[in-house]
Design a protein around this motif. Structure first.
Motif, short mmCIF file in Angstrom:
data_model
loop_
_atom_site.label_atom_id
_atom_site.label_comp_id
_atom_site.label_asym_id
_atom_site.label_seq_id
_atom_site.Cartn_x
_atom_site.Cartn_y
_atom_site.Cartn_z
N LEU A 94 -16.01 28.64 42.14
CA LEU A 94 -15.93 29.48 40.94
C LEU A 94 -14.74 29.06 40.08
O LEU A 94 -14.85 28.94 38.86
CB LEU A 94 -15.80 30.94 41.36
N GLY A 115 -25.06 33.12 47.20
CA GLY A 115 -24.71 33.80 45.95
C GLY A 115 -23.86 35.04 46.21
O GLY A 115 -22.83 35.25 45.56
N ILE A 171 -24.26 22.67 47.43
CA ILE A 171 -25.19 23.81 47.51
C ILE A 171 -26.62 23.31 47.59
O ILE A 171 -27.41 23.76 48.42
CB ILE A 171 -25.00 24.75 46.30
N ALA A 172 -26.95 22.31 46.74
CA ALA A 172 -28.30 21.76 46.77
C ALA A 172 -28.60 21.15 48.13
O ALA A 172 -29.66 21.36 48.71
CB ALA A 172 -28.45 20.72 45.66
N LEU A 178 -15.44 25.87 38.33
CA LEU A 178 -16.37 26.10 37.23
C LEU A 178 -15.64 26.67 36.02
O LEU A 178 -15.86 26.24 34.88
CB LEU A 178 -17.44 27.08 37.71
N LEU A 179 -14.77 27.64 36.26
CA LEU A 179 -14.07 28.30 35.17
C LEU A 179 -13.12 27.35 34.46
O LEU A 179 -12.93 27.42 33.26
CB LEU A 179 -13.30 29.52 35.69
N VAL A 231 -22.13 19.05 32.79
CA VAL A 231 -20.78 19.57 32.78
C VAL A 231 -19.95 18.90 31.70
O VAL A 231 -19.01 19.47 31.14
CB VAL A 231 -20.14 19.42 34.18
N LEU A 283 -21.57 20.25 27.95
CA LEU A 283 -21.31 21.64 27.59
C LEU A 283 -19.86 21.84 27.17
O LEU A 283 -18.99 21.06 27.55
CB LEU A 283 -21.69 22.54 28.77
N ARG A 317 -13.50 24.09 34.36
CA ARG A 317 -14.21 22.84 34.05
C ARG A 317 -13.62 21.68 34.84
O ARG A 317 -13.43 20.60 34.31
CB ARG A 317 -14.08 22.51 32.56
N VAL A 373 -20.09 34.46 47.09
CA VAL A 373 -19.13 34.25 46.02
C VAL A 373 -18.46 35.59 45.66
O VAL A 373 -17.24 35.68 45.52
CB VAL A 373 -19.82 33.67 44.77
N VAL A 398 -29.95 15.73 41.09
CA VAL A 398 -28.96 16.80 40.96
C VAL A 398 -27.61 16.22 40.52
O VAL A 398 -26.94 16.75 39.63
CB VAL A 398 -28.82 17.57 42.30
N VAL A 441 -21.91 21.78 43.33
CA VAL A 441 -23.35 21.85 43.05
C VAL A 441 -24.12 20.97 44.02
O VAL A 441 -25.13 21.38 44.60
CB VAL A 441 -23.64 21.43 41.59
#
Lengths: 337, 274
Positions: free
Chosen positions: A294, A275, A312-313, A297-298, A29, A32, A300, A278, A21, A309
């Motif tokens: 969030l 989920g 969460i995993a 993420l937005l 990340v 992208l 970066r 959030v 992970v 991540v």
């Protein structure tokens, strides 16, 4: 002792999964589109400013070098520095995780109790009016958009009735609650701060209700289904034919056998709840883990995304592990080894 | 048994009627309202329901009733297309992997494992945030996060079907592998998919609306239920219900239609099997 050994071995087995992970998130990340540096620089920044900022966060290094640095940090508990805030990620995470866990754990506990009681009640009236009503209610619960439900509860509880506090924050700032774990209810209890405890409870009311309503539906359906199976089983029919009294029959034969499958499902629902959280945090300005992740993420914010991540995993696999242990405790046929 | 079947049919009928009404409302939107979904009434931002605007207007002076109706086209369309894509892609992968097995099967199942190691909404959220919003991207994101489940489901079915005598019979009579797969294995392996797909459409609508609510979905001023609810968030605290309650109610009813349909199909399948 055996349980401890089992836990230890399972945790060790999880290490390669978590490493996978980490590698995947780290690469994805960066591959992208999106640039974390552009979001922290002003509109008048020059190319030199950008290069300087890049160097400050080590983003000018080759990727393999960045990865080794990150991995080295992970081993010592250093999750890197947030590009957005410039603060250590581990510290930010520590104050964000408590509020979210508090919300999820209370809602899940509430949902489990309600689902068990209603599910068994419904199964014993299978095919009758009460059963149909419960099933339709569960379908409606399954179809509810949680963020909208939260808003409707705010509308009713705050705007119309005035019972609930405004959907901003988790505790009244006047109560001077000192931060320990981030879970306000726990912090208030630990510091003996009565007013803060009451205020935290008051603020928890609507978000917990929102989350509990959306997660009770899948649990309820499953409890009902497994209770129906138990009721139709030979073991139960035999116990009933022996003339066991209602209460003993319910506790000893129906309840335990029905609950055997619940832990695995509760673990799955836990993931679903993360989920939903959030969205619910967004509605109630909860400032918990969900909103933090969030935002990362937005924008970066690489270290923040990686840490969220991974967390969460980690949570997901640990929750399934706990479910396995509880399952073994409930089902005498299952042995931990 | 007949009682179970009757309850199942009533669920199926109710679900279908709800969906038919929503589809009709979406198609007939121009007849049901005089306002365009993105038309601004500059004289009346945040007007209360009644008068020229049946359900009032939002912050931008756009008619809520019109937007709720037109949004049904987008929400339903994205959900159905995305789930259809997921079903086709997932089933094909599951079919091939399940029938031939071997390394392709191993690789596919490992990929599916990785996907299912995360809660689905979180996955959709992460992919949407990284790739950006927009209607087409959302279709792709929702299809992508749902396809693995179909691959797993169809693969499991195919693995049991390929061992059945009638497949053996087709093989020994010299039917070509693709012919067997297409004519005999595929139709029978889709049975569970028929039950899951409607439920999945409802879930896809909730995902789409949730992503839009967080600002990751359909860009402004596109009419979409989640985006409308998001815009109405601030109004709720001020007691203005009409900007966010109607779109959510439509969303709930539509998802409920899919849930009733799926539950009814499941119930009927169970009743027939017993």
């Amino acid at each position: 002792m055996r349980v401890l050994r089992f836990l230890l071995r399972r945790l060790l087995q999880l290490l390669p999964v978590l490493l996978g992970v980490v590698v995947l998130t780290f690469l994805l990340v960066r591959v992208l589109p999106g640039d974390p540096i552009r979001t922290i620089l002003g509109p008048n920044a020059t190319a030199e400013d950008a290069a300087a900022a890049r160097a400050r966060y080590g983003l000018d290094q080759p990727v393999w070098r960045q990865f080794l640095d990150y991995l080295g940090g992970l081993v010592t508990g250093d999750l890197g520095t947030s590009i957005q805030s410039g603060a250590p990620v581990a510290g930010e995470l520590a104050v964000r995780i408590g509020p979210t866990l508090e919300l999820v754990v209370i809602a899940l506990a509430l949902a489990l109790v309600v689902a068990t009681a209603l599910g068994i009640w419904s199964a014993r009236r299978a095919g009758r009016f009460g059963d149909h009503t419960v099933r339709i209610a569960a379908l409606v619960g399954n179809s509810l958009p949680e963020f909208w439900l939260g808003l409707v509860l705010v509308l009713l509880g705050y705007s119309v009735l005035g019972w609930a506090p405004a959907p901003s924050g988790r505790v009244d700032p006047d109560t001077d609650l000192s931060l320990l774990t981030g879970a306000d209810l726990l912090d208030a209890a630990l510091t003996g701060n009565g007013p803060a405890f009451v205020s935290a409870l008051h603020h928890l009311m609507l978000p917990v209700l929102t989350l509990a309503i959306v997660i009770v539906a899948p649990l309820l359906r499953s409890v009902r289904a497994s209770a129906l199976e138990v009721l139709a089983s030979e073991a139960y029919a035999a116990a009933e034919a022996h003339g066991l009294r209602g209460r003993l029959l319910l506790r000893g034969y129906l309840l335990r056998a029905t609950l055997v499958r619940l832990p695995a499902l509760a673990a799955l629902v836990f993931g679903f709840a993360i989920g939903s959280t959030v969205l619910i945090e967004y509605v109630f300005s909860w400032q918990g883990f969900g909103q933090w992740a969030l935002r990362g993420l937005l924008y970066r914010d690489y270290p923040v995304v990686q840490a969220s991540v991974l967390l969460i995993a980690l949570f997901y696999v640990v929750v399934f592990l706990i479910a396995d242990v509880v399952h073994a405790a409930l089902d005498p046929r299952v042995r931990i080894s | 048994m007949t009682k179970d079947l009757r309850f199942a049919s009533s669920l199926i009928v109710t679900g279908s009627v709800i969906l038919a009404v929503v589809v009709l409302a979406a198609l007939l939107a121009p007849l049901l309202t005089g306002w365009g979904p993105e038309e601004i009434d500059p004289a009346a931002p945040l007007a209360a329901p009644g008068g020229a605007h049946l359900l009032g207007t939002d912050l931008n002076g756009m008619d809520v009733w019109s937007r709720v109706l037109y949004a049904a086209r987008l929400d339903l369309g994205v959900a159905v297309v995305a789930v259809a894509l997921a079903v086709v892609a997932g089933s094909l992968l599951g079919l091939v992997a399940g029938y031939w097995g071997g390394w392709a099967d191993d690789v596919l199942m490992r990929v599916v494992d990785v996907f299912q190691a995360f809660p689905t909404f979180i996955l959709a959220l992460a992919v949407a945030a990284l790739f950006g919003g927009g209607t087409l991207n959302l279709v792709a994101v929702i299809a992508l996060v749902n396809a693995p489940a179909y691959a797993r489901l169809v693969r499991a079915e195919v693995r049991s079907i390929r061992e059945l005598p009638y497949i053996e019979a087709a093989r020994t009579s010299g039917a070509p592998p693709w012919g067997i797969l297409w004519r005999h294995v595929l139709p029978n392996s889709l049975t569970p998919v028929r039950v899951i797909a409607p439920l999945n459409c409802g879930w896809a609508m909730l995902t789409l609306a949730g992503l839009s609510f967080l600002g990751l979905g359909v860009p402004v001023p596109g009419a979409e239920w989640g985006a409308m609810i998001s815009l109405g968030t601030a109004d709720v605290v001020a007691g203005r219900w009409w900007t966010s309650v109607p779109p959510g109610l439509f969303l709930l009813v539509c998802v409920l239609g899919f849930s009733l349909l799926g539950e009814g199909l499941q119930e009927r399948a169970d009743a027939v099997r017993r």
